[in-house]
Design a protein around this motif. Structure first.
Motif, mmCIF file in Angstrom:
data_model
loop_
_atom_site.group_PDB
_atom_site.id
_atom_site.type_symbol
_atom_site.label_atom_id
_atom_site.label_comp_id
_atom_site.label_asym_id
_atom_site.label_seq_id
_atom_site.Cartn_x
_atom_site.Cartn_y
_atom_site.Cartn_z
ATOM 1 N N VAL A 31 -74.614 35.607 60.247
ATOM 2 C CA VAL A 31 -73.173 35.665 60.522
ATOM 3 C C VAL A 31 -72.443 35.117 59.295
ATOM 4 C CG1 VAL A 31 -71.325 34.891 62.052
ATOM 5 C CG2 VAL A 31 -73.627 35.271 62.985
ATOM 6 N N VAL A 32 -71.514 35.894 58.778
ATOM 7 C CA VAL A 32 -70.721 35.461 57.619
ATOM 8 C C VAL A 32 -69.585 34.580 58.148
ATOM 9 C CG1 VAL A 32 -69.343 36.275 55.664
ATOM 10 C CG2 VAL A 32 -71.292 37.650 56.457
ATOM 11 N N VAL A 33 -69.522 33.333 57.672
ATOM 12 C CA VAL A 33 -68.567 32.367 58.243
ATOM 13 C C VAL A 33 -67.538 31.927 57.192
ATOM 14 C CG1 VAL A 33 -68.295 30.165 59.451
ATOM 15 C CG2 VAL A 33 -70.342 31.543 59.845
ATOM 16 N N SER A 38 -65.137 38.808 52.802
ATOM 17 C CA SER A 38 -65.969 39.685 53.640
ATOM 18 C C SER A 38 -65.171 40.240 54.816
ATOM 19 C CB SER A 38 -67.164 38.915 54.202
ATOM 20 O OG SER A 38 -67.779 39.710 55.206
ATOM 21 N N PRO A 39 -65.237 41.549 55.019
ATOM 22 C CA PRO A 39 -64.566 42.130 56.188
ATOM 23 C C PRO A 39 -65.278 41.768 57.492
ATOM 24 C CG PRO A 39 -65.786 43.833 54.985
ATOM 25 C CD PRO A 39 -65.889 42.562 54.168
ATOM 26 N N ARG A 40 -66.469 41.142 57.381
ATOM 27 C CA ARG A 40 -67.239 40.803 58.591
ATOM 28 C C ARG A 40 -67.191 39.300 58.882
ATOM 29 N NH1 ARG A 40 -69.950 44.320 55.298
ATOM 30 N NH2 ARG A 40 -70.198 46.413 56.157
ATOM 31 N N LEU A 139 -82.470 38.133 47.158
ATOM 32 C CA LEU A 139 -81.956 38.873 45.990
ATOM 33 C C LEU A 139 -81.172 40.070 46.498
ATOM 34 C CD1 LEU A 139 -84.839 38.737 43.334
ATOM 35 C CD2 LEU A 139 -82.721 37.418 43.408
ATOM 36 N N ASP A 140 -79.863 40.031 46.307
ATOM 37 C CA ASP A 140 -78.915 41.009 46.873
ATOM 38 C C ASP A 140 -78.214 41.745 45.727
ATOM 39 O OD1 ASP A 140 -77.271 42.334 48.675
ATOM 40 O OD2 ASP A 140 -76.270 40.532 49.423
ATOM 41 N N THR A 141 -77.447 42.764 46.075
ATOM 42 C CA THR A 141 -76.689 43.520 45.070
ATOM 43 C C THR A 141 -75.218 43.117 45.092
ATOM 44 O OG1 THR A 141 -78.121 45.407 45.563
ATOM 45 C CG2 THR A 141 -76.169 45.854 44.240
ATOM 46 N N ARG A 150 -67.659 42.788 45.017
ATOM 47 C CA ARG A 150 -68.165 42.226 46.274
ATOM 48 C C ARG A 150 -69.544 41.641 46.061
ATOM 49 N NH1 ARG A 150 -66.346 45.632 50.886
ATOM 50 N NH2 ARG A 150 -68.129 44.717 51.952
ATOM 51 N N TYR A 151 -69.803 40.491 46.673
ATOM 52 C CA TYR A 151 -71.091 39.809 46.575
ATOM 53 C C TYR A 151 -71.777 39.852 47.931
ATOM 54 C CZ TYR A 151 -69.413 38.271 42.070
ATOM 55 O OH TYR A 151 -68.932 38.256 40.791
ATOM 56 N N GLY A 152 -72.146 41.051 48.356
ATOM 57 C CA GLY A 152 -72.827 41.212 49.632
ATOM 58 C C GLY A 152 -72.159 42.285 50.459
HETATM 59 O O1 LIG Z 1 -71.740 41.807 54.902
HETATM 60 C C1 LIG Z 1 -70.744 41.361 54.307
HETATM 61 O O2 LIG Z 1 -69.590 41.743 54.545
HETATM 62 C C2 LIG Z 1 -70.921 40.343 53.252
HETATM 63 C C3 LIG Z 1 -69.852 40.056 52.442
HETATM 64 C C4 LIG Z 1 -69.957 39.083 51.496
HETATM 65 C C5 LIG Z 1 -71.131 38.408 51.306
HETATM 66 C C6 LIG Z 1 -72.228 38.706 52.098
HETATM 67 C C7 LIG Z 1 -72.150 39.687 53.055
HETATM 68 N N1 LIG Z 1 -73.249 40.033 53.797
HETATM 69 C C8 LIG Z 1 -74.447 39.305 53.600
HETATM 70 C C9 LIG Z 1 -75.763 39.902 53.833
HETATM 71 O O3 LIG Z 1 -76.697 39.125 53.906
HETATM 72 C C10 LIG Z 1 -76.037 41.374 53.785
HETATM 73 O O4 LIG Z 1 -77.125 41.640 54.605
HETATM 74 C C11 LIG Z 1 -76.405 41.721 52.349
HETATM 75 O O5 LIG Z 1 -75.326 41.431 51.527
HETATM 76 C C12 LIG Z 1 -76.764 43.221 52.224
HETATM 77 O O6 LIG Z 1 -75.683 44.013 52.645
HETATM 78 P P1 LIG Z 1 -75.852 45.616 52.698
HETATM 79 O O7 LIG Z 1 -75.955 46.119 51.310
HETATM 80 O O8 LIG Z 1 -74.639 46.098 53.410
HETATM 81 O O9 LIG Z 1 -77.099 45.883 53.499
#
Ligand SMILES: O=C(O)c1ccccc1NCC(=O)[C@H](O)[C@H](O)COP(=O)(O)O
Length: 235
Positions: A31-33, A38-40, A139-141, A150-152
């Protein structure tokens, strides 16, 4: 290939999606807190129902959160782990002393596949995270999406062959994230051979809402990959 591959379904915004991830056999939810970009993102208060009702170990993702707010979050939500979206060695060291049961996960970011990468810098970040006491390195993109960095949650993959090479520097479990979905998860696991995968947008029906069918397809593909690898290994 390792014996298994754990699955974290991230960007959970409601209890129905948390229960659906658990039903389909995921290992963790995220859960993104209070991450403004982040839109989530949910507030601590908005995340309370998910953390109190989920049967899965729940990870709270935070970005540059103050120690006071971290204390409030941990005491309110009792997460299994905190996942730091910014490189936070000092905070990890502090958290491990303050909350002895809490896992600390460190997200690190790579450019999308095909874009240049400062290899030494990423290796230094992996080393810093591991030495600070991180329990998991993710390790994320990082990418520009809709004109914003965006960092995630980008839905973009990085160079998985490179991730495999960089992963050798990890002295703790490595989770692969970034653009994983039911169609490419088998390749992701085969190329990188991570301890776990972490994904968000690849199993959504729409931004912020998961698709149970996509989660099921993803989990089936993961099990199939591990089954194939095990039977190949056993001849
Ligand atoms: O999901 C988001 O909105 C988000 C925004 C900012 C930082 C992290 C975020 N998500 C974190 C996660 O761990 C996702 O699983 C990861 O970034 C991979 O995302 P995706 O490329 O959409 O599978």
């Amino acid at each position: 290939m390792k014996d298994g591959c754990e699955v974290k379904i991230c960007g959970i915004t409601n209890i129905e999606d948390a229960l659906s991830a658990a039903r389909e056999g995921a290992d963790y939810l995220g859960v993104v807190v209070e991450v403004s970009y982040s839109p989530r993102s949910l507030t601590v208060e908005g995340a309370r129902e998910i953390f109190s009702r989920t049967p899965l170990p729940a990870v709270a993702l935070v970005y540059q959160m103050s120690p006071e707010r971290i204390k409030y979050l941990v005491n309110s939500l009792h997460p299994h782990a905190l996942q730091f979206l910014n490189l936070a060695p000092e905070t990890i060291t502090w958290c491990k002393k303050e909350f002895t049961e809490l896992e600390c996960w460190q997200s690190l970011h790579l450019p999308p596949a095909g874009e240049g990468l400062d290899r030494e810098n990423v290796l230094a970040q992996i080393k810093a995270g591991c030495e600070a006491g991180a329990d998991v390195i993710v390790l994320d993109t990082a990418a520009v999406v809709g004109g914003t960095q965006r960092y995630g949650g980008t839905g973009r993959t990085s160079d998985w062959q490179l991730v495999r090479e960089l992963g050798v520097a990890c002295t703790v479990p490595l989770f692969l994230a970034g653009g994983i979905n039911p169609a490419n998860v088998q390749a992701a696991i085969k190329v990188v051979n991570p301890e776990g995968i972490d994904l968000c947008s690849g199993v959504e029906a729409q931004p912020g809402k998961k698709s149970p069918d996509k989660i099921r397809a993803l989990m089936q593909a993961v099990r199939e990959t591990i089954r194939e690898a095990t039977s190949e290994r056993n001849g």
